[in-house]
Structure formats: C-alpha cells, structure tokens
Scaffold this active site. Structure first.
Site, PDB file in Angstrom:
ATOM      1  N   GLU A  76      -8.642  -6.511   7.361  1.00 30.86           N
ATOM      2  CA  GLU A  76      -9.566  -5.374   7.228  1.00 30.86           C
ATOM      3  C   GLU A  76      -8.766  -4.124   6.886  1.00 30.86           C
ATOM      4  OE1 GLU A  76     -13.189  -4.045   9.940  1.00 30.86           O
ATOM      5  OE2 GLU A  76     -11.343  -3.073  10.612  1.00 30.86           O
ATOM      6  N   ARG A  91      -4.655   0.581   7.823  1.00 29.58           N
ATOM      7  CA  ARG A  91      -5.372   1.854   7.674  1.00 29.58           C
ATOM      8  C   ARG A  91      -4.702   2.695   6.618  1.00 29.58           C
ATOM      9  NH1 ARG A  91      -6.424   3.302  13.816  1.00 29.58           N
ATOM     10  NH2 ARG A  91      -8.234   1.938  13.975  1.00 29.58           N
ATOM     11  N   LEU A  96       0.841  -1.208   0.000  1.00 25.04           N
ATOM     12  CA  LEU A  96       0.000   0.000   0.000  1.00 25.04           C
ATOM     13  C   LEU A  96       0.877   1.261   0.000  1.00 25.04           C
ATOM     14  CD1 LEU A  96      -2.745  -1.219   2.525  1.00 25.04           C
ATOM     15  CD2 LEU A  96      -2.902  -1.140   0.032  1.00 25.04           C
ATOM     16  N   LYS A 116     -12.745  -9.608  22.197  1.00 29.50           N
ATOM     17  CA  LYS A 116     -13.745  -9.549  21.119  1.00 29.50           C
ATOM     18  C   LYS A 116     -14.421 -10.909  20.917  1.00 29.50           C
ATOM     19  CE  LYS A 116     -14.421  -7.428  16.579  1.00 29.50           C
ATOM     20  NZ  LYS A 116     -13.826  -6.605  15.531  1.00 29.50           N
ATOM     21  N   ILE A 128      -9.342  10.098  18.698  1.00 28.26           N
ATOM     22  CA  ILE A 128      -9.753  10.722  19.963  1.00 28.26           C
ATOM     23  C   ILE A 128     -10.904   9.908  20.584  1.00 28.26           C
ATOM     24  CG2 ILE A 128     -10.784  12.806  21.000  1.00 28.26           C
ATOM     25  CD1 ILE A 128      -8.241  13.750  19.874  1.00 28.26           C
ATOM     26  N   ASN A 146      -9.758  10.343  10.710  1.00 25.42           N
ATOM     27  CA  ASN A 146      -8.799   9.644  11.553  1.00 25.42           C
ATOM     28  C   ASN A 146      -8.585  10.386  12.876  1.00 25.42           C
ATOM     29  OD1 ASN A 146      -6.897   7.450  11.877  1.00 25.42           O
ATOM     30  ND2 ASN A 146      -5.297   8.998  11.752  1.00 25.42           N
TER      31      ASN A 146
HETATM   32  P1  0O2 Z   1      -9.773  -1.929  17.398  1.00 24.56           P
HETATM   33  O1  0O2 Z   1      -8.609  -2.788  17.115  1.00 24.56           O
HETATM   34  O2  0O2 Z   1      -9.868  -1.505  18.797  1.00 24.56           O
HETATM   35  O3  0O2 Z   1      -9.896  -0.796  16.425  1.00 24.56           O
HETATM   36  P2  0O2 Z   1     -17.305  -4.382  15.737  1.00 24.56           P
HETATM   37  O4  0O2 Z   1     -15.896  -4.812  15.510  1.00 24.56           O
HETATM   38  O5  0O2 Z   1     -18.013  -5.234  16.700  1.00 24.56           O
HETATM   39  O6  0O2 Z   1     -17.403  -2.920  16.131  1.00 24.56           O
HETATM   40  P3  0O2 Z   1     -17.723  -5.169  12.986  1.00 24.56           P
HETATM   41  O7  0O2 Z   1     -19.003  -5.275  12.219  1.00 24.56           O
HETATM   42  O8  0O2 Z   1     -16.906  -6.385  13.203  1.00 24.56           O
HETATM   43  O9  0O2 Z   1     -18.084  -4.495  14.369  1.00 24.56           O
HETATM   44  O10 0O2 Z   1     -16.803  -4.188  12.263  1.00 24.56           O
HETATM   45  P4  0O2 Z   1     -16.950  -2.686  11.833  1.00 24.56           P
HETATM   46  O11 0O2 Z   1     -17.927  -1.979  12.691  1.00 24.56           O
HETATM   47  O12 0O2 Z   1     -17.116  -2.627  10.368  1.00 24.56           O
HETATM   48  O13 0O2 Z   1     -15.489  -2.203  12.173  1.00 24.56           O
HETATM   49  C1  0O2 Z   1     -14.942  -2.358  13.420  1.00 24.56           C
HETATM   50  C2  0O2 Z   1     -13.732  -1.452  13.532  1.00 24.56           C
HETATM   51  O14 0O2 Z   1     -14.047  -0.158  12.977  1.00 24.56           O
HETATM   52  C3  0O2 Z   1     -13.386  -1.195  14.980  1.00 24.56           C
HETATM   53  O15 0O2 Z   1     -12.493  -2.158  15.403  1.00 24.56           O
HETATM   54  C4  0O2 Z   1     -12.747   0.177  14.916  1.00 24.56           C
HETATM   55  O16 0O2 Z   1     -11.411   0.098  14.459  1.00 24.56           O
HETATM   56  C5  0O2 Z   1     -13.571   0.848  13.853  1.00 24.56           C
HETATM   57  N1  0O2 Z   1     -14.773   1.492  14.424  1.00 24.56           N
HETATM   58  C6  0O2 Z   1     -16.049   1.105  14.217  1.00 24.56           C
HETATM   59  N2  0O2 Z   1     -16.900   1.921  14.881  1.00 24.56           N
HETATM   60  C7  0O2 Z   1     -16.141   2.831  15.517  1.00 24.56           C
HETATM   61  C8  0O2 Z   1     -16.446   3.960  16.363  1.00 24.56           C
HETATM   62  O17 0O2 Z   1     -17.595   4.277  16.666  1.00 24.56           O
HETATM   63  N3  0O2 Z   1     -15.389   4.660  16.825  1.00 24.56           N
HETATM   64  C9  0O2 Z   1     -14.101   4.346  16.502  1.00 24.56           C
HETATM   65  N4  0O2 Z   1     -13.126   5.112  17.014  1.00 24.56           N
HETATM   66  N5  0O2 Z   1     -13.776   3.284  15.730  1.00 24.56           N
HETATM   67  C10 0O2 Z   1     -14.773   2.545  15.240  1.00 24.56           C
HETATM   68  P5  0O2 Z   1     -12.502  -2.696  16.897  1.00 24.56           P
HETATM   69  O18 0O2 Z   1     -13.075  -4.046  16.919  1.00 24.56           O
HETATM   70  O19 0O2 Z   1     -13.076  -1.679  17.792  1.00 24.56           O
HETATM   71  O20 0O2 Z   1     -10.988  -2.908  17.166  1.00 24.56           O
HETATM   72  P1  0O2 Z   2      -2.427   2.436  19.584  1.00 25.39           P
HETATM   73  O1  0O2 Z   2      -2.422   3.783  20.191  1.00 25.39           O
HETATM   74  O2  0O2 Z   2      -2.660   1.347  20.580  1.00 25.39           O
HETATM   75  O3  0O2 Z   2      -3.392   2.360  18.451  1.00 25.39           O
HETATM   76  P2  0O2 Z   2       6.230   0.910  10.577  1.00 25.39           P
HETATM   77  O4  0O2 Z   2       7.535   0.943  11.348  1.00 25.39           O
HETATM   78  O5  0O2 Z   2       5.644   2.281  10.361  1.00 25.39           O
HETATM   79  O6  0O2 Z   2       6.272   0.073   9.363  1.00 25.39           O
HETATM   80  P3  0O2 Z   2       4.755   0.214  12.978  1.00 25.39           P
HETATM   81  O7  0O2 Z   2       5.641   1.053  13.816  1.00 25.39           O
HETATM   82  O8  0O2 Z   2       4.565  -1.213  13.423  1.00 25.39           O
HETATM   83  O9  0O2 Z   2       5.195   0.133  11.472  1.00 25.39           O
HETATM   84  O10 0O2 Z   2       3.396   0.871  13.001  1.00 25.39           O
HETATM   85  P4  0O2 Z   2       2.420   1.569  11.967  1.00 25.39           P
HETATM   86  O11 0O2 Z   2       2.139   0.663  10.830  1.00 25.39           O
HETATM   87  O12 0O2 Z   2       2.912   2.931  11.611  1.00 25.39           O
HETATM   88  O13 0O2 Z   2       1.146   1.766  12.825  1.00 25.39           O
HETATM   89  C1  0O2 Z   2       0.755   1.053  13.966  1.00 25.39           C
HETATM   90  C2  0O2 Z   2      -0.527   1.737  14.392  1.00 25.39           C
HETATM   91  O14 0O2 Z   2      -1.473   1.357  13.425  1.00 25.39           O
HETATM   92  C3  0O2 Z   2      -1.145   1.300  15.661  1.00 25.39           C
HETATM   93  O15 0O2 Z   2      -0.849   2.215  16.649  1.00 25.39           O
HETATM   94  C4  0O2 Z   2      -2.641   1.393  15.396  1.00 25.39           C
HETATM   95  O16 0O2 Z   2      -3.217   2.506  15.998  1.00 25.39           O
HETATM   96  C5  0O2 Z   2      -2.762   1.627  13.938  1.00 25.39           C
HETATM   97  N1  0O2 Z   2      -3.652   0.783  13.160  1.00 25.39           N
HETATM   98  C6  0O2 Z   2      -3.471   0.532  11.840  1.00 25.39           C
HETATM   99  N2  0O2 Z   2      -4.450  -0.189  11.351  1.00 25.39           N
HETATM  100  C7  0O2 Z   2      -5.288  -0.424  12.343  1.00 25.39           C
HETATM  101  C8  0O2 Z   2      -6.528  -1.126  12.404  1.00 25.39           C
HETATM  102  O17 0O2 Z   2      -7.055  -1.678  11.440  1.00 25.39           O
HETATM  103  N3  0O2 Z   2      -7.127  -1.161  13.603  1.00 25.39           N
HETATM  104  C9  0O2 Z   2      -6.575  -0.572  14.653  1.00 25.39           C
HETATM  105  N4  0O2 Z   2      -7.189  -0.659  15.810  1.00 25.39           N
HETATM  106  N5  0O2 Z   2      -5.412   0.094  14.623  1.00 25.39           N
HETATM  107  C10 0O2 Z   2      -4.771   0.186  13.476  1.00 25.39           C
HETATM  108  P5  0O2 Z   2      -0.081   1.803  17.968  1.00 25.39           P
HETATM  109  O18 0O2 Z   2       1.123   2.632  17.967  1.00 25.39           O
HETATM  110  O19 0O2 Z   2       0.128   0.333  18.036  1.00 25.39           O
HETATM  111  O20 0O2 Z   2      -0.922   2.277  19.138  1.00 25.39           O
END
Ligand code: 0O2
Ligand code: 0O2
Length: 223
Positions: A147, A85, A31, A63, A161, A156
């Site tokens: 995903e 992302r 990507l 989860k 936040i 973002n």
């Molecule tokens: P993480 O790793 O904490 O981000 P679900 O996962 O139960 O919410 P579903 O249908 O599996 O639902 O997937 P959905 O809703 O398409 O996408 C889920 C992911 O989208 C979440 O991952 C978040 O990363 C993001 N997301 C969805 N809704 C919100 C929201 O209201 N606020 C924020 N900040 N992010 C959201 P997870 O599971 O929370 O994991």
């Molecule tokens: P937090 O605050 O817990 O989210 P690189 O050296 O850049 O190749 P690196 O350092 O492994 O790789 O990290 P990268 O790829 O820059 O980014 C890691 C961050 O990706 C994580 O933050 C996540 O917040 C974010 N992220 C990317 N995709 C997703 C996704 O699908 N769901 C969720 N929940 N997060 C995602 P941190 O730093 O681990 O911290």
C-alpha cells in the site's frame, strides 16, 4: 467455526515477512530515486520524502482479528503489510506522483482510493494506492501487495498526531476531541489550499534558494 485467536499457526513470521521486507526496501529506493531524478534535472521534485515499513507482527495479528482475515487469506486480504508513504508539498504533486506510478512497468496498480476528495469521517486525507509488486526470491518470483499512501506534509502532520491519539484512546475519542480533530483536519486542508494558491511564488523562492541565484546577488553581478 474457525477461531481468529491471536495465537497464530503462522509460526515462521520472519520467513513469511521476508518478501515484504525486500519489497519495502526496494520500493523505498525506487521512490526516492524518482525524487533524485527530478533534482538531477534541476526540477522541483513532486516528492518531498519517502518512508516505509513492514507492519509489525502484533499489528498484523490485531488486524486479522478485527477484520476477520484468515491466515489462508492473509496475503490477499491484508494490503498494507508492506506500507510506503510519499510526502508531497502540494496537493497537485500528489496527483502528479500518482500519474508517475501509473506509468511504471515494475508494479501493477490494483486499487486507488482518493481520501482527499472523499475524506474519511475522522477528517483523514491521503491518496491510497494498492500495488502488486514482484520480488525476486531465491525460490523464484513472488508477487506481493503493497500500500502506497501519498499525502501532503500537512495531511501527514494531522495523520501522525491523530494516529498517536488513536493509540491512547483506542479509537474511542471523547466527542469534543473528535470534533476538534475534524476542525484541525479542515484547517490543515485549508493550509494546503492556501499554499497551492501561492505555489508559484513559493516555487520561485525555492528555485532561487536551491541554486543560489538570489535576485540581489544577480543585481550585484551586473553592477
Ligand atoms: P497502521 O499501520 O497503524 O497505519 P482499515 O485498515 O481497516 O482502516 P482499509 O480499507 O483496509 O481500512 O484501508 P484504508 O482505510 O484505505 O487505509 C488504512 C490505512 O490508512 C490505515 O492503516 C492508516 O495508515 C491510514 N488511515 C486510514 N484512516 C485513518 C485515520 O482516520 N487516521 C489516521 N491517522 N490514519 C488513517 P492501519 O490499518 O490503521 O495501520
Ligand atoms: P511509528 O511512530 O511507530 O510510526 P531509512 O533508514 O530511512 O531507509 P527506516 O529508518 O526503516 O528507513 O524508516 P523510514 O522508511 O524512514 O520510516 C519508517 C516510518 O515509516 C515508520 O515510523 C512509520 O511511521 C512510517 N510509515 C511509512 N509507511 C507507512 C505505512 O504505510 N503505514 C504506517 N503505519 N506507517 C508507515 P516508525 O519510526 O517505525 O515509528
């Protein structure tokens, strides 16, 4: 009845997660490569930056309990163990990126969810794509789900936040905070809309800035 206790019988998480780690690493390179290809052709890339992560084991377990996912169904039913992302400047860029992903031969899109036109009740906006991606392991090919979330920088900002506030309140926001977050989400989307409207101006400025062709510099040359 099967118990969904957090004590998992998947004991070798490292081994289970290995293909996911491989997929996230490969997809990040690919990507980010898309962005580079645009830059190499002196075109503004629709991708600003790419991040990725493998879901931490504790989050997977949490989860599984919350969504009643059994270990037997984990690979099929938890689509975001591998998460990528893609951040974009403009809303239109999101749809351009989605189109580019649809044309790729190295992954198959299984699902698309447009939370931009159908924002979540929280105010969350993003475009989600679930892909099937084959990784080559020493034991042979393994197809895994990943995903890909595609969003603007403003989306973002809001999601980051809101995610940290969610952590603090465990999703149980006071009503006033919830309403404020929804208003903030609308404000972020308004910013995206405004930016799209002055997009040509911005792009021209960015092009001049990237390639050092300031209009006054050109004027001076002609003097
Ligand atoms: P993480 O790793 O904490 O981000 P679900 O996962 O139960 O919410 P579903 O249908 O599996 O639902 O997937 P959905 O809703 O398409 O996408 C889920 C992911 O989208 C979440 O991952 C978040 O990363 C993001 N997301 C969805 N809704 C919100 C929201 O209201 N606020 C924020 N900040 N992010 C959201 P997870 O599971 O929370 O994991
Ligand atoms: P937090 O605050 O817990 O989210 P690189 O050296 O850049 O190749 P690196 O350092 O492994 O790789 O990290 P990268 O790829 O820059 O980014 C890691 C961050 O990706 C994580 O933050 C996540 O917040 C974010 N992220 C990317 N995709 C997703 C996704 O699908 N769901 C969720 N929940 N997060 C995602 P941190 O730093 O681990 O911290």
């Amino acid at each position: 009845m099967r118990s969904f206790e957090v004590t998992s019988v998947i004991e070798q998480w490292d081994q289970f997660l290995l293909p996911y780690t491989q997929a996230v690493d490969e997809l990040k390179v690919k990507l980010r490569g898309m962005r580079k290809q645009f830059q190499n052709q002196n075109q503004r890339p629709p991708i600003e930056f790419v991040t990725g992560r493998v879901k931490p084991v504790d989050s997977i377990k949490e989860k599984m309990v919350r969504r009643h996912v059994t270990e037997e169904r984990l690979e099929q039913d938890m689509q975001d163990i591998a998460g990528l992302r893609i951040m974009c400047q403009f809303v239109d860029d999101i749809y351009q990126v989605v189109d580019l992903l649809r044309k790729r031969a190295d992954m198959t899109i299984l699902e698309e969810r447009d939370y931009i036109h159908n924002e979540k009740p929280s105010g969350y906006r993003s475009y989600h794509i679930v892909v099937e991606y084959p990784v080559q392991m020493v034991t042979g090919e393994k197809k895994i789900l990943a995903e890909i979330q595609v969003r603007t920088l403003a989306m973002n900002f809001w999601a980051t936040i809101e995610h940290s506030l969610n952590y603090k309140y465990q999703g149980d926001f006071p009503e006033e905070l919830s309403a404020r977050l929804q208003r903030a989400a609308e404000a972020a989307f308004k910013l995206d809309t405004e930016m799209s409207e002055i997009r040509e101006e911005i792009q021209e400025a960015q092009h001049l800035f990237s390639y050092g062709k300031r209009p006054d510099a050109q004027d001076k040359k002609g003097e």
